[in-house]
Design a protein around this motif. Sequence first.
Motif, mmCIF file in Angstrom:
data_model
loop_
_atom_site.group_PDB
_atom_site.id
_atom_site.type_symbol
_atom_site.label_atom_id
_atom_site.label_comp_id
_atom_site.label_asym_id
_atom_site.label_seq_id
_atom_site.Cartn_x
_atom_site.Cartn_y
_atom_site.Cartn_z
ATOM 1 N N ASN A 14 0.828 -1.199 0.000
ATOM 2 C CA ASN A 14 0.000 0.000 0.000
ATOM 3 C C ASN A 14 0.866 1.254 0.000
ATOM 4 O O ASN A 14 0.596 2.197 -0.743
ATOM 5 C CB ASN A 14 -0.931 0.014 1.220
ATOM 6 N N ARG A 15 1.897 1.267 0.829
ATOM 7 C CA ARG A 15 2.795 2.425 0.896
ATOM 8 C C ARG A 15 3.486 2.645 -0.449
ATOM 9 O O ARG A 15 3.603 3.774 -0.921
ATOM 10 C CB ARG A 15 3.824 2.234 2.011
ATOM 11 N N MET A 16 3.926 1.559 -1.098
ATOM 12 C CA MET A 16 4.620 1.686 -2.387
ATOM 13 C C MET A 16 3.670 2.149 -3.501
ATOM 14 O O MET A 16 4.063 2.916 -4.371
ATOM 15 C CB MET A 16 5.264 0.358 -2.777
ATOM 16 N N VAL A 17 2.424 1.697 -3.467
ATOM 17 C CA VAL A 17 1.478 2.012 -4.537
ATOM 18 C C VAL A 17 0.750 3.326 -4.290
ATOM 19 O O VAL A 17 0.616 4.143 -5.201
ATOM 20 C CB VAL A 17 0.455 0.853 -4.711
ATOM 21 N N THR A 18 0.270 3.536 -3.074
ATOM 22 C CA THR A 18 -0.576 4.699 -2.802
ATOM 23 C C THR A 18 0.108 5.760 -1.959
ATOM 24 O O THR A 18 -0.406 6.874 -1.841
ATOM 25 C CB THR A 18 -1.860 4.268 -2.069
ATOM 26 N N GLY A 19 1.229 5.410 -1.318
ATOM 27 C CA GLY A 19 1.905 6.332 -0.424
ATOM 28 C C GLY A 19 1.400 6.266 1.006
ATOM 29 O O GLY A 19 1.941 6.911 1.896
ATOM 30 N N ASP A 20 0.349 5.488 1.243
ATOM 31 C CA ASP A 20 -0.260 5.389 2.574
ATOM 32 C C ASP A 20 -0.386 3.906 2.925
ATOM 33 O O ASP A 20 -1.047 3.160 2.206
ATOM 34 C CB ASP A 20 -1.642 6.043 2.543
ATOM 35 N N PRO A 21 0.235 3.450 4.017
ATOM 36 C CA PRO A 21 0.188 2.027 4.349
ATOM 37 C C PRO A 21 -1.214 1.505 4.651
ATOM 38 O O PRO A 21 -1.454 0.304 4.610
ATOM 39 C CB PRO A 21 1.082 1.899 5.590
ATOM 40 N N HIS A 22 -2.162 2.411 4.891
ATOM 41 C CA HIS A 22 -3.527 1.998 5.231
ATOM 42 C C HIS A 22 -4.527 2.244 4.106
ATOM 43 O O HIS A 22 -5.717 2.015 4.279
ATOM 44 C CB HIS A 22 -3.976 2.692 6.510
ATOM 45 N N LEU A 23 -4.049 2.704 2.955
ATOM 46 C CA LEU A 23 -4.907 2.955 1.794
ATOM 47 C C LEU A 23 -4.585 1.927 0.719
ATOM 48 O O LEU A 23 -3.522 1.969 0.102
ATOM 49 C CB LEU A 23 -4.681 4.377 1.259
ATOM 50 N N ASP A 24 -5.511 0.972 0.501
ATOM 51 C CA ASP A 24 -5.257 -0.051 -0.509
ATOM 52 C C ASP A 24 -5.566 0.484 -1.908
ATOM 53 O O ASP A 24 -6.140 1.561 -2.068
ATOM 54 C CB ASP A 24 -6.031 -1.348 -0.213
ATOM 55 N N HIS A 25 -5.156 -0.273 -2.913
ATOM 56 C CA HIS A 25 -5.303 0.230 -4.282
ATOM 57 C C HIS A 25 -6.765 0.333 -4.705
ATOM 58 O O HIS A 25 -7.103 1.128 -5.566
ATOM 59 C CB HIS A 25 -4.481 -0.599 -5.272
#
Length: 193
Positions: A55-66
């Motif tokens: 999530n962190r790599m894709v969205t920048g937020d570890p709690h925000l899924d794609h």
Amino acid sequence: NRDWHELSRRLQRRFRRLSPDARVATYWDDARYSEGKALLGRYWWEVPGMAERWNRMVTGDPHLDHYRDVAQRYLAPRQARIALTLGCGSGHNERKWAAEHRFDVHDAIDISMASIAEAKSLAAHEGLPQLRYTVGDLNHLTLTPAHYDVIFAEHSLHHVAALEHLMAQVSQALKPGGLLIVDEFVGPSRFQW
């Protein structure tokens, strides 16, 4: 481990008698959705913390899924009412999109009859009539022109041999301004994202 090797030997014997297209469907029916169910929950991407890292790599937020990221960033500003998923398996992703209340109709295609049967059953159980599942081979797919607002390919394109044919179908099946959303393996091995 011994059970997996026995399953592999049985599938190899069975595969020799089948056409190439039937081999693919049989693999996904048998290996993934019968004896293969015992393997669910043992994949490396289910290690605690892996989803947060992705999530962190894709969205920048570890709690925000794609799913939520795509919904907020790409779908919220649009009137996307009709969707299609290419290679839906047992329908997990379509049920996630339904939870976002995004589409009036969400078609989904997979080569595995067992997967489609499971997807239909789960969608009916969850009261999701907008999810419409069909059996189909992405290598030989014909889609209705200018029909879909969004087409998803989530971890399915690397299984398609006739990729140029499929992408030509996708291109003509999207409405003007429609979106193709791909979540796929890239790089020299399938374990790079």
